[in-house]
Scaffold this motif. Sequence first.
Motif, PDB file in Angstrom:
ATOM      1  N   TYR A   1      37.472  51.597  33.300  1.00  0.00           N
ATOM      2  CA  TYR A   1      37.411  50.964  34.687  1.00  0.00           C
ATOM      3  C   TYR A   1      35.988  50.512  34.933  1.00  0.00           C
ATOM      4  O   TYR A   1      35.114  51.199  34.539  1.00  0.00           O
ATOM      5  N   VAL A   2      35.930  49.638  35.905  1.00  0.00           N
ATOM      6  CA  VAL A   2      34.526  49.100  36.237  1.00  0.00           C
ATOM      7  C   VAL A   2      34.707  48.827  37.772  1.00  0.00           C
ATOM      8  O   VAL A   2      35.876  48.466  38.311  1.00  0.00           O
ATOM      9  N   PHE A   3      33.863  49.421  38.682  1.00  0.00           N
ATOM     10  CA  PHE A   3      33.763  49.132  40.013  1.00  0.00           C
ATOM     11  C   PHE A   3      32.189  48.553  40.242  1.00  0.00           C
ATOM     12  O   PHE A   3      31.319  49.137  39.801  1.00  0.00           O
ATOM     13  N   CYS A   4      32.210  47.498  41.298  1.00  0.00           N
ATOM     14  CA  CYS A   4      31.060  46.859  41.385  1.00  0.00           C
ATOM     15  C   CYS A   4      30.688  47.031  42.914  1.00  0.00           C
ATOM     16  O   CYS A   4      31.528  46.712  43.659  1.00  0.00           O
ATOM     17  N   LEU A   5      29.567  47.722  43.187  1.00  0.00           N
ATOM     18  CA  LEU A   5      29.472  48.192  44.289  1.00  0.00           C
ATOM     19  C   LEU A   5      28.143  47.628  44.925  1.00  0.00           C
ATOM     20  O   LEU A   5      27.155  47.243  44.251  1.00  0.00           O
ATOM     21  N   ASP A   6      27.998  47.393  46.415  1.00  0.00           N
ATOM     22  CA  ASP A   6      26.800  47.028  47.075  1.00  0.00           C
ATOM     23  C   ASP A   6      25.759  48.176  47.251  1.00  0.00           C
ATOM     24  O   ASP A   6      26.258  49.411  47.358  1.00  0.00           O
TER      25      ASP A   6
ATOM     26  N   GLU B   1      42.066  58.129  43.344  1.00  0.00           N
ATOM     27  CA  GLU B   1      43.122  57.364  43.795  1.00  0.00           C
ATOM     28  C   GLU B   1      42.851  55.853  44.065  1.00  0.00           C
ATOM     29  O   GLU B   1      43.486  55.075  44.307  1.00  0.00           O
ATOM     30  N   ALA B   2      41.609  55.601  43.862  1.00  0.00           N
ATOM     31  CA  ALA B   2      40.970  54.350  43.922  1.00  0.00           C
ATOM     32  C   ALA B   2      41.139  53.410  42.653  1.00  0.00           C
ATOM     33  O   ALA B   2      40.872  51.935  42.797  1.00  0.00           O
ATOM     34  N   LEU B   3      41.598  54.200  41.563  1.00  0.00           N
ATOM     35  CA  LEU B   3      41.615  53.371  40.335  1.00  0.00           C
ATOM     36  C   LEU B   3      42.851  52.333  40.365  1.00  0.00           C
ATOM     37  O   LEU B   3      43.991  52.764  40.676  1.00  0.00           O
ATOM     38  N   GLY B   4      42.822  51.326  39.558  1.00  0.00           N
ATOM     39  CA  GLY B   4      44.187  50.489  39.568  1.00  0.00           C
ATOM     40  C   GLY B   4      43.669  49.485  38.587  1.00  0.00           C
ATOM     41  O   GLY B   4      42.356  49.193  38.415  1.00  0.00           O
ATOM     42  N   ASP B   5      44.666  48.551  38.307  1.00  0.00           N
ATOM     43  CA  ASP B   5      44.444  47.415  37.318  1.00  0.00           C
ATOM     44  C   ASP B   5      43.421  46.429  37.982  1.00  0.00           C
ATOM     45  O   ASP B   5      42.527  45.962  37.369  1.00  0.00           O
ATOM     46  N   LEU B   6      43.707  46.087  39.086  1.00  0.00           N
ATOM     47  CA  LEU B   6      42.692  44.942  39.805  1.00  0.00           C
ATOM     48  C   LEU B   6      42.752  45.641  41.468  1.00  0.00           C
ATOM     49  O   LEU B   6      43.648  45.357  41.923  1.00  0.00           O
ATOM     50  N   VAL B   7      41.633  46.022  41.648  1.00  0.00           N
ATOM     51  CA  VAL B   7      41.346  46.890  43.035  1.00  0.00           C
ATOM     52  C   VAL B   7      40.401  46.140  43.930  1.00  0.00           C
ATOM     53  O   VAL B   7      39.202  45.378  43.567  1.00  0.00           O
TER      54      VAL B   7
ATOM     55  N   ASP C   1      45.837  36.313  52.203  1.00  0.00           N
ATOM     56  CA  ASP C   1      46.564  37.785  52.657  1.00  0.00           C
ATOM     57  C   ASP C   1      45.926  38.441  53.518  1.00  0.00           C
ATOM     58  O   ASP C   1      46.062  38.860  54.884  1.00  0.00           O
ATOM     59  N   PHE C   2      44.594  38.783  53.087  1.00  0.00           N
ATOM     60  CA  PHE C   2      43.908  39.889  53.807  1.00  0.00           C
ATOM     61  C   PHE C   2      42.366  39.215  53.430  1.00  0.00           C
ATOM     62  O   PHE C   2      42.250  38.417  52.889  1.00  0.00           O
ATOM     63  N   TYR C   3      41.513  39.675  54.363  1.00  0.00           N
ATOM     64  CA  TYR C   3      39.993  39.319  53.861  1.00  0.00           C
ATOM     65  C   TYR C   3      39.436  40.423  53.168  1.00  0.00           C
ATOM     66  O   TYR C   3      39.322  41.675  53.898  1.00  0.00           O
ATOM     67  N   TYR C   4      39.034  40.411  52.071  1.00  0.00           N
ATOM     68  CA  TYR C   4      38.395  41.459  51.305  1.00  0.00           C
ATOM     69  C   TYR C   4      36.967  41.303  51.308  1.00  0.00           C
ATOM     70  O   TYR C   4      36.362  40.308  51.453  1.00  0.00           O
ATOM     71  N   GLY C   5      36.429  42.416  51.304  1.00  0.00           N
ATOM     72  CA  GLY C   5      34.912  42.690  51.339  1.00  0.00           C
ATOM     73  C   GLY C   5      34.277  42.393  49.814  1.00  0.00           C
ATOM     74  O   GLY C   5      34.927  42.999  48.927  1.00  0.00           O
ATOM     75  N   GLY C   6      32.999  41.789  49.953  1.00  0.00           N
ATOM     76  CA  GLY C   6      32.643  41.454  48.602  1.00  0.00           C
ATOM     77  C   GLY C   6      31.661  42.813  48.183  1.00  0.00           C
ATOM     78  O   GLY C   6      31.170  42.891  47.085  1.00  0.00           O
ATOM     79  N   ALA C   7      31.615  43.699  48.939  1.00  0.00           N
ATOM     80  CA  ALA C   7      30.769  44.688  48.679  1.00  0.00           C
ATOM     81  C   ALA C   7      31.328  45.817  47.643  1.00  0.00           C
ATOM     82  O   ALA C   7      30.868  46.835  47.257  1.00  0.00           O
ATOM     83  N   LEU C   8      32.828  45.648  47.211  1.00  0.00           N
ATOM     84  CA  LEU C   8      33.526  46.589  46.472  1.00  0.00           C
ATOM     85  C   LEU C   8      34.654  45.944  45.728  1.00  0.00           C
ATOM     86  O   LEU C   8      35.500  45.311  46.424  1.00  0.00           O
ATOM     87  N   PHE C   9      34.638  45.817  44.292  1.00  0.00           N
ATOM     88  CA  PHE C   9      35.796  45.389  43.637  1.00  0.00           C
ATOM     89  C   PHE C   9      35.798  46.070  42.410  1.00  0.00           C
ATOM     90  O   PHE C   9      34.871  46.472  41.941  1.00  0.00           O
ATOM     91  N   GLY C  10      37.124  46.036  41.831  1.00  0.00           N
ATOM     92  CA  GLY C  10      37.108  46.890  40.635  1.00  0.00           C
ATOM     93  C   GLY C  10      38.067  46.697  39.777  1.00  0.00           C
ATOM     94  O   GLY C  10      39.347  45.961  40.144  1.00  0.00           O
ATOM     95  N   GLY C  11      38.592  47.621  38.835  1.00  0.00           N
ATOM     96  CA  GLY C  11      39.764  47.557  37.811  1.00  0.00           C
ATOM     97  C   GLY C  11      39.645  47.862  36.564  1.00  0.00           C
ATOM     98  O   GLY C  11      38.419  48.248  36.001  1.00  0.00           O
TER      99      GLY C  11
END
Length: 362
Positions: free
Chosen positions: A213-218, A230-236, A270-280
């Motif tokens: 997995y990879v997470f990209c964070l601010d 619990e935060a792991l998923g295919d596309l988060v 759908d929602f407004y997603y934050g650029g400070a965190l995404f992953g999968g």
Amino acid sequence: MFPFLKVKPLVFVFVIVACIWYSDKLFNWTSLTFERYCENAANPSNKELQNPRIFFTNRFGRWNTSKIWAMDTTQKVSYKQPSVLKGRTDIVTVTPWLAPIVWEGTFDPQVIDNIFKNLKLTVATTVFAVGKYVKFLQDFFDTAEKHFMVDFNVHYYVFTDRPADMPLTNLKPGRRLTVIPVPTLDRWQEISARRMAYIRDAIVQNISKEADYVFCLDVDSKFHARFGAEALGDLVAVIHPGYYEKTHRDQFPYERRPDSTAYIPLGQGDFYYGGALFGGLVGNVLNLSTECDVRFQEDAKNKIEAAWQEESHLNRYLFLNKPTKVLSSEYLWQDFKARTKEVKVLRFSGVIKNYGEVRPNL
Ligand SMILES: CC(=O)N[C@H]1[C@@H](OP(=O)(O)OP(=O)(O)OC[C@H]2O[C@@H](n3ccc(=O)[nH]c3=O)[C@H](O)[C@@H]2O)O[C@H](CO)[C@H](O)[C@@H]1O
Ligand SMILES: [Mn+2]
């Protein structure tokens, strides 16, 4: 006669295994799909952009989801009986496309850890500290080591133009750090947006070979409580804390100019997603970062910059490619924002910063 019969099947199996191994060495077939995509990444066709591919690397286990949900029976774990009737009622816990929305009280950390910890997963984590943002690294790492993916293999990738100014960090066993030099840029908007291209390149060159997995964070952020499997998923993706209370999507700060490739028309989203965190999964984040960068470059050619740079492109991507797991604002807060009653646990939050002091431009 008798011993010969016994040996023959063994020889047969050995020859087959040797052939597979040697053909992989010769033709690299286990990473063929992945390689083919990379050749086109610089100039993908529309068809390619609209039909995201699944990637294989030569680690087949990554795609085996049945493995993900297996309990570790070597450990005794007793936990509260799950219910299909009783649970939190003050928040929504599932999207209309049936992706879970992760809030405190919707998961049992014990169950999650029992399932995931024996999988020996590696979580790559990208963080950018360009210019004066290096000063945020110390708190970021100190708190990540306490709360972020504890007991997992974590490989931090720090992208910076000031490696000499990086703090010395004590990492726990199983956790590593690699520094990737990047050039200094004189606009914060560009530093933020170009992250997508660097993430793409790092996935191709390093991350795909070692991580699940990879997470990209601010970087201008701190961890405050558990941020685990619990935060792991295919596309988060994560709900931006500034907009989850505004229910009408027409008020979201999506890019609204049709000239931009990040455009989302009124009445959609759908929602407004934050650029400070995404992953999968690594392959999915490769797809996401590649497409967001292609679109950012296309806009640049047309002399247009989306309202919130890569965050706008991310929102468009996630509108079309729905995340399989959505993290609530517990996973992305902002310190200047007053706590709301739904957020029972604050896990990751952006610190208050003096924009004039840390950014190269205003
Ligand atoms: C909470 C949240 O969702 N924040 C997003 C928001 O504003 P933010 O105010 O959070 O943006 P920001 O200044 O934190 O920049 C985003 C990131 O880029 C890096 N950086 C930026 C400037 C610089 O001089 N050096 C440097 O290293 C650093 O990792 C930083 O964390 O909008 C940005 C895009 O416009 C990004 O999408 C941010 O993720
Ligand atoms: Mn930030």
